[in-house]
Design an enzyme around this catalytic site. Structure first.
Site, short mmCIF file in Angstrom:
data_model
loop_
_atom_site.label_atom_id
_atom_site.label_comp_id
_atom_site.label_asym_id
_atom_site.label_seq_id
_atom_site.Cartn_x
_atom_site.Cartn_y
_atom_site.Cartn_z
N LYS A 131 -12.44 1.36 11.81
CA LYS A 131 -11.10 1.86 12.17
C LYS A 131 -11.06 2.24 13.66
O LYS A 131 -10.06 2.02 14.33
CB LYS A 131 -10.71 3.06 11.30
CG LYS A 131 -10.47 2.74 9.83
CD LYS A 131 -9.25 1.87 9.56
CE LYS A 131 -7.94 2.57 9.85
NZ LYS A 131 -6.79 1.71 9.47
N GLY A 172 0.82 -1.20 0.00
CA GLY A 172 0.00 0.00 0.00
C GLY A 172 0.86 1.26 0.00
O GLY A 172 2.10 1.19 0.01
N TYR A 214 -16.42 2.50 7.46
CA TYR A 214 -14.96 2.62 7.49
C TYR A 214 -14.52 3.24 8.82
O TYR A 214 -13.67 2.69 9.53
CB TYR A 214 -14.48 3.46 6.31
CG TYR A 214 -13.00 3.77 6.32
CD1 TYR A 214 -12.06 2.77 6.10
CD2 TYR A 214 -12.55 5.07 6.55
CE1 TYR A 214 -10.69 3.06 6.11
CE2 TYR A 214 -11.19 5.37 6.57
CZ TYR A 214 -10.27 4.36 6.35
OH TYR A 214 -8.93 4.65 6.37
N1 LIG Z 1 -5.68 6.47 1.99
C1 LIG Z 1 -6.14 7.44 2.78
O1 LIG Z 1 -6.59 8.49 2.34
C2 LIG Z 1 -6.12 7.26 4.29
C3 LIG Z 1 -6.66 8.27 5.08
C4 LIG Z 1 -6.66 8.11 6.45
C5 LIG Z 1 -6.09 6.97 7.03
N2 LIG Z 1 -5.59 6.01 6.21
C6 LIG Z 1 -5.03 4.82 6.85
O2 LIG Z 1 -3.65 4.79 6.56
C7 LIG Z 1 -3.21 3.43 6.47
C8 LIG Z 1 -2.44 3.25 5.17
O3 LIG Z 1 -3.31 3.59 4.09
P1 LIG Z 1 -2.87 3.40 2.58
O4 LIG Z 1 -3.48 4.50 1.80
O5 LIG Z 1 -1.41 3.14 2.52
O6 LIG Z 1 -3.68 2.06 2.23
P2 LIG Z 1 -3.66 1.23 0.87
O7 LIG Z 1 -2.80 1.89 -0.14
O8 LIG Z 1 -5.09 0.91 0.57
O9 LIG Z 1 -2.91 -0.10 1.32
C9 LIG Z 1 -3.47 -1.02 2.20
C10 LIG Z 1 -2.75 -2.34 1.99
O10 LIG Z 1 -3.30 -3.28 2.93
C11 LIG Z 1 -3.51 -4.49 2.23
N3 LIG Z 1 -4.46 -5.34 2.92
C12 LIG Z 1 -5.81 -5.43 2.74
N4 LIG Z 1 -6.31 -6.40 3.51
C13 LIG Z 1 -5.27 -6.95 4.19
C14 LIG Z 1 -5.14 -8.04 5.10
N5 LIG Z 1 -6.22 -8.74 5.48
N6 LIG Z 1 -3.93 -8.35 5.59
C15 LIG Z 1 -2.83 -7.65 5.20
N7 LIG Z 1 -2.88 -6.61 4.33
C16 LIG Z 1 -4.09 -6.26 3.84
C17 LIG Z 1 -4.00 -4.03 0.88
O11 LIG Z 1 -3.98 -5.06 -0.06
P3 LIG Z 1 -5.09 -5.05 -1.24
O12 LIG Z 1 -4.81 -3.83 -2.06
O13 LIG Z 1 -4.83 -6.34 -1.94
O14 LIG Z 1 -6.43 -4.98 -0.57
C18 LIG Z 1 -2.99 -2.92 0.58
O15 LIG Z 1 -1.80 -3.43 0.05
C19 LIG Z 1 -4.47 2.57 6.61
O16 LIG Z 1 -4.57 2.13 7.93
C20 LIG Z 1 -5.59 3.52 6.32
O17 LIG Z 1 -6.79 3.14 6.97
C21 LIG Z 1 -5.57 6.12 4.86
#
Ligand SMILES: NC(=O)c1ccc[n+]([C@@H]2O[C@H](COP(=O)([O-])OP(=O)(O)OC[C@H]3O[C@@H](n4cnc5c(N)ncnc54)[C@H](OP(=O)(O)O)[C@@H]3O)[C@@H](O)[C@H]2O)c1
Length: 280
Positions: A130, A11, A126
């Site tokens: 979380k 991710g 969501y």
């Molecule tokens: N993106 C945002 O705008 C945002 C905002 C606020 C907070 N956050 C938080 O920041 C953190 C990082 O976000 P990000 O944007 O880097 O997320 P991301 O790009 O969506 O990456 C999440 C990763 O987790 C993997 N994943 C899904 N299910 C899983 C499982 N059961 N076991 C292990 N890995 C799993 C996903 O794989 P797949 O792609 O195959 O599902 C993906 O590689 C997360 O906790 C998110 O909730 C994100």
């Protein structure tokens, strides 16, 4: 040598963390779903017992906010039970745990930046899953950092990448102008985690870039910095209905970071410029 276990390593944040630790004397155990599905307690216990990492960084999550509305169980497993499992394993082996959370734990009805101690009131699946993840970490882990971030972009699917793609074939894009927050570069967030990681400065932190804007302002700044002619049409949330309710106001103040460390994340426009220089 220090060992870090990263979950969800493919991710945006997982990739940024790998960049920040590049060249350092650390052994990173990178895992994503095929190597470690965080919803599987036995698999989590097995890998943590085997490697005994000093630090676990949970970058795994179900981040497709609208999909979470129709797939509650899956969202709960990944966003809540996943961090619970990692917390149980971290406590057993004495590892530090980083859990990443979100602005969506708040209602979005405030008119001033949220601080870490403000009352939470998620309005979406969501957000509520979380928040359950945060609560499990507080219940089961001893040495934890919960970092709430927002509007994250890096290597992967994100708003900035979508806007740049739309600019290829559109003269105008319609973007919501009545939701406010702070675009945050995954690299800046990874630097913050890198600063906290060797410390015992545990607890809940907000970790977003500095400043604030609307999604429409963000889009306009992306086009301006990228030299695109595409115009932004400022629309309201009512004109762009989505399955999951978005917080109208989700500016976070990094109060705990400011009071306990000297580290500051960049202004959102400066961090955006670094990102665009890399990808364009
Ligand atoms: N993106 C945002 O705008 C945002 C905002 C606020 C907070 N956050 C938080 O920041 C953190 C990082 O976000 P990000 O944007 O880097 O997320 P991301 O790009 O969506 O990456 C999440 C990763 O987790 C993997 N994943 C899904 N299910 C899983 C499982 N059961 N076991 C292990 N890995 C799993 C996903 O794989 P797949 O792609 O195959 O599902 C993906 O590689 C997360 O906790 C998110 O909730 C994100």
């Amino acid at each position: 040598m220090k060992k870090l276990l990263i979950t969800g390593c493919n991710g945006q944040l997982g990739r940024a963390l790998n960049r920040v630790y590049e060249g350092e004397q650390v052994h990173i155990i990178n895992t994503d779903v095929p190597e470690l599905d965080i919803t599987d307690l036995d698999a989590v216990m097995h890998i943590v017992r085997e490697h005994k990492p000093h630090v676990i960084m949970n970058c795994g999550a179900m981040t497709a906010v609208d999909l979470c509305e129709s797939e509650y169980e899956k969202a709960f497993r990944i966003n809540a039970i996943g961090p619970r499992n990692l917390s149980i394993a971290a406590r057993e082996t004495g590892a530090k745990l980083f859990q990443i959370s979100t602005d969506y734990v708040f209602s979005g009805n405030a008119d001033h930046p949220y601080v870490e101690t403000d009352v939470v009131d998620p309005q979406s699946v969501y957000g509520s899953t979380k928040l359950a993840g945060e609560q499990f970490v507080r219940d089961f882990a001893d040495r934890y950092f919960i970092i709430r971030t927002a509007w994250l972009y890096g290597e992967g699917k994100n708003f900035a990448a979508t806007m740049l793609r739309l600019a290829e074939s559109n003269d105008t894009v319609r973007v919501v102008s009545d939701q406010f927050g702070t675009p945050t570069s995954a690299l800046e967030l990874a630097k913050m985690i890198h600063v906290l990681e060797p410390t015992e400065n545990y607890g809940i932190f907000h970790g977003t870039c500095e400043g604030r804007c609307s999604w429409a302002d963000f889009a306009a700044e992306i086009f301006r910095q990228a030299g695109k002619r595409t115009k932004v049409e400022y629309i309201t949330t009512a004109e762009y209905p989505t399955p999951a309710k978005r917080p109208a106001y989700s500016v976070l103040e990094n109060r705990m970071l400011h009071l306990t460390t000297d580290f500051r994340l960049q202004q959102w426009q400066d961090a955006l410029s670094v990102y665009l220089k890399e990808i364009l």
